[in-house]
Design a protein around this motif. Sequence first.
Motif, PDB file in Angstrom:
ATOM      1  N   LEU A 224       0.827  -1.205   0.000  1.00  0.00           N
ATOM      2  CA  LEU A 224       0.000   0.000   0.000  1.00  0.00           C
ATOM      3  C   LEU A 224       0.863   1.257   0.000  1.00  0.00           C
ATOM      4  N   GLY A 225       1.898   1.260   0.850  1.00  0.00           N
ATOM      5  CA  GLY A 225       2.774   2.430   0.903  1.00  0.00           C
ATOM      6  C   GLY A 225       3.473   2.688  -0.416  1.00  0.00           C
ATOM      7  N   GLY A 226       3.958   1.625  -1.054  1.00  0.00           N
ATOM      8  CA  GLY A 226       4.629   1.789  -2.337  1.00  0.00           C
ATOM      9  C   GLY A 226       3.705   2.327  -3.413  1.00  0.00           C
ATOM     10  N   CYS A 227       2.462   1.850  -3.432  1.00  0.00           N
ATOM     11  CA  CYS A 227       1.497   2.327  -4.433  1.00  0.00           C
ATOM     12  C   CYS A 227       1.168   3.798  -4.223  1.00  0.00           C
ATOM     13  N   LEU A 228       0.970   4.208  -2.961  1.00  0.00           N
ATOM     14  CA  LEU A 228       0.641   5.602  -2.682  1.00  0.00           C
ATOM     15  C   LEU A 228       1.792   6.530  -3.043  1.00  0.00           C
ATOM     16  N   VAL A 229       3.011   6.125  -2.721  1.00  0.00           N
ATOM     17  CA  VAL A 229       4.171   6.949  -3.061  1.00  0.00           C
ATOM     18  C   VAL A 229       4.313   7.065  -4.571  1.00  0.00           C
ATOM     19  N   LEU A 230       4.072   5.969  -5.262  1.00  0.00           N
ATOM     20  CA  LEU A 230       4.214   5.976  -6.720  1.00  0.00           C
ATOM     21  C   LEU A 230       3.228   6.949  -7.368  1.00  0.00           C
ATOM     22  N   VAL A 231       1.977   6.945  -6.932  1.00  0.00           N
ATOM     23  CA  VAL A 231       0.973   7.798  -7.572  1.00  0.00           C
ATOM     24  C   VAL A 231       1.103   9.258  -7.159  1.00  0.00           C
ATOM     25  N   THR A 232       1.782   9.546  -6.052  1.00  0.00           N
ATOM     26  CA  THR A 232       1.935  10.935  -5.620  1.00  0.00           C
ATOM     27  C   THR A 232       3.270  11.545  -6.038  1.00  0.00           C
ATOM     28  N   THR A 233       4.161  10.750  -6.605  1.00  0.00           N
ATOM     29  CA  THR A 233       5.430  11.275  -7.120  1.00  0.00           C
ATOM     30  C   THR A 233       5.213  11.719  -8.558  1.00  0.00           C
ATOM     31  N   GLY A 247       7.596  -1.801  -8.637  1.00  0.00           N
ATOM     32  CA  GLY A 247       6.975  -3.114  -8.640  1.00  0.00           C
ATOM     33  C   GLY A 247       7.963  -4.228  -8.327  1.00  0.00           C
ATOM     34  N   LEU A 248       9.150  -4.159  -8.910  1.00  0.00           N
ATOM     35  CA  LEU A 248      10.164  -5.189  -8.650  1.00  0.00           C
ATOM     36  C   LEU A 248      10.623  -5.166  -7.196  1.00  0.00           C
ATOM     37  N   CYS A 249      10.796  -3.969  -6.653  1.00  0.00           N
ATOM     38  CA  CYS A 249      11.251  -3.864  -5.258  1.00  0.00           C
ATOM     39  C   CYS A 249      10.195  -4.419  -4.296  1.00  0.00           C
ATOM     40  N   ILE A 250       8.932  -4.065  -4.512  1.00  0.00           N
ATOM     41  CA  ILE A 250       7.871  -4.572  -3.637  1.00  0.00           C
ATOM     42  C   ILE A 250       7.750  -6.092  -3.773  1.00  0.00           C
ATOM     43  N   GLY A 282      16.497   1.812  -0.773  1.00  0.00           N
ATOM     44  CA  GLY A 282      16.581   1.958  -2.220  1.00  0.00           C
ATOM     45  C   GLY A 282      15.341   2.599  -2.813  1.00  0.00           C
ATOM     46  N   LEU A 283      14.163   2.259  -2.280  1.00  0.00           N
ATOM     47  CA  LEU A 283      12.927   2.864  -2.760  1.00  0.00           C
ATOM     48  C   LEU A 283      12.923   4.370  -2.529  1.00  0.00           C
ATOM     49  N   LEU A 284      13.425   4.797  -1.377  1.00  0.00           N
ATOM     50  CA  LEU A 284      13.490   6.231  -1.096  1.00  0.00           C
ATOM     51  C   LEU A 284      14.459   6.935  -2.039  1.00  0.00           C
ATOM     52  N   VAL A 285      15.584   6.281  -2.322  1.00  0.00           N
ATOM     53  CA  VAL A 285      16.551   6.868  -3.255  1.00  0.00           C
ATOM     54  C   VAL A 285      15.945   6.961  -4.655  1.00  0.00           C
ATOM     55  N   LEU A 286      15.228   5.940  -5.073  1.00  0.00           N
ATOM     56  CA  LEU A 286      14.567   5.970  -6.380  1.00  0.00           C
ATOM     57  C   LEU A 286      13.562   7.116  -6.462  1.00  0.00           C
ATOM     58  N   GLN A 287      12.784   7.292  -5.408  1.00  0.00           N
ATOM     59  CA  GLN A 287      11.793   8.366  -5.396  1.00  0.00           C
ATOM     60  C   GLN A 287      12.463   9.731  -5.437  1.00  0.00           C
ATOM     61  N   SER A 304      15.612   7.651 -16.960  1.00  0.00           N
ATOM     62  CA  SER A 304      15.313   6.216 -16.929  1.00  0.00           C
ATOM     63  C   SER A 304      16.575   5.390 -16.713  1.00  0.00           C
ATOM     64  N   LEU A 305      17.669   5.782 -17.357  1.00  0.00           N
ATOM     65  CA  LEU A 305      18.930   5.062 -17.191  1.00  0.00           C
ATOM     66  C   LEU A 305      19.406   5.140 -15.748  1.00  0.00           C
ATOM     67  N   LEU A 306      19.305   6.330 -15.149  1.00  0.00           N
ATOM     68  CA  LEU A 306      19.721   6.482 -13.753  1.00  0.00           C
ATOM     69  C   LEU A 306      18.883   5.593 -12.842  1.00  0.00           C
ATOM     70  N   LEU A 307      17.582   5.550 -13.055  1.00  0.00           N
ATOM     71  CA  LEU A 307      16.720   4.729 -12.216  1.00  0.00           C
ATOM     72  C   LEU A 307      17.030   3.242 -12.366  1.00  0.00           C
ATOM     73  N   VAL A 308      17.359   2.817 -13.580  1.00  0.00           N
ATOM     74  CA  VAL A 308      17.719   1.414 -13.797  1.00  0.00           C
ATOM     75  C   VAL A 308      18.995   1.068 -13.026  1.00  0.00           C
ATOM     76  N   VAL A 309      19.968   1.979 -13.063  1.00  0.00           N
ATOM     77  CA  VAL A 309      21.220   1.750 -12.324  1.00  0.00           C
ATOM     78  C   VAL A 309      20.954   1.684 -10.820  1.00  0.00           C
ATOM     79  N   LEU A 310      20.146   2.618 -10.307  1.00  0.00           N
ATOM     80  CA  LEU A 310      19.821   2.612  -8.876  1.00  0.00           C
ATOM     81  C   LEU A 310      19.051   1.360  -8.477  1.00  0.00           C
ATOM     82  N   LEU A 311      18.161   0.909  -9.362  1.00  0.00           N
ATOM     83  CA  LEU A 311      17.416  -0.321  -9.089  1.00  0.00           C
ATOM     84  C   LEU A 311      18.353  -1.516  -8.997  1.00  0.00           C
ATOM     85  N   ALA A 312      19.306  -1.594  -9.928  1.00  0.00           N
ATOM     86  CA  ALA A 312      20.260  -2.705  -9.911  1.00  0.00           C
ATOM     87  C   ALA A 312      21.098  -2.686  -8.635  1.00  0.00           C
ATOM     88  N   LEU A 313      21.522  -1.491  -8.209  1.00  0.00           N
ATOM     89  CA  LEU A 313      22.304  -1.385  -6.972  1.00  0.00           C
ATOM     90  C   LEU A 313      21.471  -1.789  -5.762  1.00  0.00           C
TER      91      LEU A 313
END
Length: 363
Positions: A224-233, A247-250, A282-287, A304-313
């Motif tokens: 729930l928290g991840g969905c709310l953060v996603l729609v408000t960012t 989605g992958l992190c959750i 990591g989710l906070l850094v992505l946001q 998008s490239l930066l987010l992919v790199v952060l996701l991989a890390l």
Amino acid sequence: MTVRQPADRVRVLVALGRPAVAVLFALYTALGLAQAGRAEDPSLLAACLVPVLAFLLFSVCVNDLSDQAIDRVNLPGDRSRPLVTAAAGARDLVRTAVVAAAVASAAAFLLGVRPGLLMLAALAVSAGYSLRPVRLADRGAVAALVLPACYVALPYLLGLTATGSAVRPRDLLMLFGLYTGFIGRILLKDFRDVRGDALFGKRTFLVRHGRRATCLFSACCWTLGGCLVLVTTPGAADAPVPAGAYGLCIAAVVLILRRLAGPVGHRREEALIAGTAAIGRGLLVLQLAQLATAQAGWSLPTRSLLLVVLLALTLGQAASMVRYGPRTGLTLASLPPDDVATPVATSRRSAAAGRAADGRPSA
């Protein structure tokens, strides 16, 4: 502080500052600034971090003083607990708490009236969480709801109000998402503390409902928290990369919680929880990256490239934590016994000796 060397004083302060929690506080503060459109203002971020980190130091000192007996059961020899390891005495933590509260209040009011009043309220809630007669920490589900309010709402709202901007419904909805997600995280801390909590009558969610229900409720909060953060960012929900990253992190967290819900050893349990903590950071850094790069005018492919790199890390660090568990290199020197002993500590040792003589568990 009454420690042997100046370097030991620094180590004790670092331990009390809880570096991992301090990083969370800094991220929530930066998110508050970014949500107000000030993601690229390092001087304001630094000014906000002074009261926020002073508040953290106050909260940790008060909590460690109140939970000393429980920590001796749950965390024997834990180098992040100076009272348990005798690296500092009770008087040291009392003095540190008083100074930290004064610094937090003064620095917050320098940012404005709203940040100052917010800090006074947070200090009162933090004291009530740990200290009697209120002692919210012993009240099960209430504790799981109140602690995230201090850990999430204070830094986020202080960063938001320090800009002088009005607090909008969208800002509060993001706060609720961050808050809900953190509840899912803080519930997992109780796995580490379950033995002492049960022994001292601390009715946490885990003690009352068991590991399976705790993991299920935690997974719901994460989702729930991840969905709310996603729609408000701004721009996150409509773009495939941020949405996919969340989605992958959750999904990774849910898989870890599924494993944690079953019978696992203490070391494995600790490693699994550390993996969820790495994903939470990591989710906070992505946001934050999504907000900051959008405000800076980065092109969509570059963002998008930066987010992919952060996701991989993030996923790589989580996998490492799950496999090897958390590590620490902090070493604290112990005080002489006379410097550590206090009337409270002495009475607790006497009580522990009595329990041992009666064949009961000792703190």
